[in-house]
Structure formats: C-alpha cells, structure tokens
Design a protein around this motif. Structure first.
Motif, PDB file in Angstrom:
ATOM      1  N   VAL A  31       0.845  -1.202   0.000  1.00 22.73           N
ATOM      2  CA  VAL A  31       0.000   0.000   0.000  1.00 22.73           C
ATOM      3  C   VAL A  31       0.880   1.252   0.000  1.00 22.73           C
ATOM      4  O   VAL A  31       0.648   2.190  -0.769  1.00 22.73           O
ATOM      5  N   GLU A  32       1.889   1.278   0.840  1.00 16.84           N
ATOM      6  CA  GLU A  32       2.767   2.455   0.932  1.00 16.84           C
ATOM      7  C   GLU A  32       3.492   2.713  -0.386  1.00 16.84           C
ATOM      8  O   GLU A  32       3.628   3.868  -0.805  1.00 16.84           O
ATOM      9  N   ARG A  33       3.952   1.662  -1.069  1.00 18.62           N
ATOM     10  CA  ARG A  33       4.598   1.835  -2.384  1.00 18.62           C
ATOM     11  C   ARG A  33       3.621   2.423  -3.390  1.00 18.62           C
ATOM     12  O   ARG A  33       3.973   3.301  -4.171  1.00 18.62           O
ATOM     13  N   ILE A  40      -0.049   9.987  -3.651  1.00 13.92           N
ATOM     14  CA  ILE A  40      -1.292  10.134  -2.881  1.00 13.92           C
ATOM     15  C   ILE A  40      -0.904  10.511  -1.462  1.00 13.92           C
ATOM     16  O   ILE A  40      -0.239   9.745  -0.768  1.00 13.92           O
ATOM     17  N   SER A  41      -1.308  11.697  -1.036  1.00 13.72           N
ATOM     18  CA  SER A  41      -0.901  12.183   0.288  1.00 13.72           C
ATOM     19  C   SER A  41      -1.954  11.917   1.364  1.00 13.72           C
ATOM     20  O   SER A  41      -1.626  11.888   2.551  1.00 13.72           O
ATOM     21  N   ASN A  42      -3.200  11.730   0.976  1.00  9.53           N
ATOM     22  CA  ASN A  42      -4.262  11.506   1.951  1.00  9.53           C
ATOM     23  C   ASN A  42      -4.688  10.036   1.895  1.00  9.53           C
ATOM     24  O   ASN A  42      -5.576   9.662   1.141  1.00  9.53           O
ATOM     25  N   ILE A  47      -8.277   5.354   0.710  1.00  6.76           N
ATOM     26  CA  ILE A  47      -8.872   4.079   1.130  1.00  6.76           C
ATOM     27  C   ILE A  47     -10.390   4.173   1.087  1.00  6.76           C
ATOM     28  O   ILE A  47     -11.065   3.283   0.579  1.00  6.76           O
ATOM     29  N   ARG A  48     -10.946   5.264   1.625  1.00  3.16           N
ATOM     30  CA  ARG A  48     -12.395   5.437   1.646  1.00  3.16           C
ATOM     31  C   ARG A  48     -12.966   5.472   0.231  1.00  3.16           C
ATOM     32  O   ARG A  48     -13.939   4.779  -0.075  1.00  3.16           O
TER      33      ARG A  48
END
Length: 74
Positions: A31-33, A40-42, A47-48
């Motif tokens: 996910v972090e990669r 994507i900063s938020n 995810i939402r």
C-alpha cells in the motif's frame, strides 16, 4: 449562532464512524509503495474512495432484475 451557518451537507459529510483494518508487513509495504508511486498524500481519503467505489460498482452488478441473465440473452 455559528451552528445555523452549517448546511445540511456539512452535517451529512461529517465522518464519525471508524473502520479498522489490520495488514501484515507485506500488505502495508505494498500500500505504501502504491501511495508513493501515485503521489497520494491523503491515505484515509484514498482508502475510503477506493472502498466505496468498489462497493458501489458491485451493487450495480448485484442489482435485482426482472429476468435472469440467460433469459435476457435470448
């Protein structure tokens, strides 16, 4: 008095329910990669929006119809 300035949309958009999801190290790194790659900063918003988009898409596929798929293909 400031309460009266809030619109109905402000009250509807307020997010007060929490959803918790646990990931293992590999999933978290994945996910972090992805977030870094696409800048994507938020994370919470991503995810939402991803989750809700998936749910809305599946609801469209699951929507009941008058005829089943085989009958409609005739």
């Amino acid at each position: 008095m400031s309460y009266l300035r809030h619109t109905m949309a402000d009250r509807i958009d307020r997010r007060e329910k929490r959803l918790v999801c646990l990931l293992n190290d590999e999933e978290s790194a994945f996910v972090e990669r992805y977030l870094r790659k696409y800048k994507i900063s938020n994370k919470s918003r991503w995810i939402r929006e991803t989750l809700m988009g998936f749910i809305y898409q599946n609801l469209g596929h699951d929507y009941p119809t008058l005829f089943d798929e085989q009958e409609m293909r005739r």
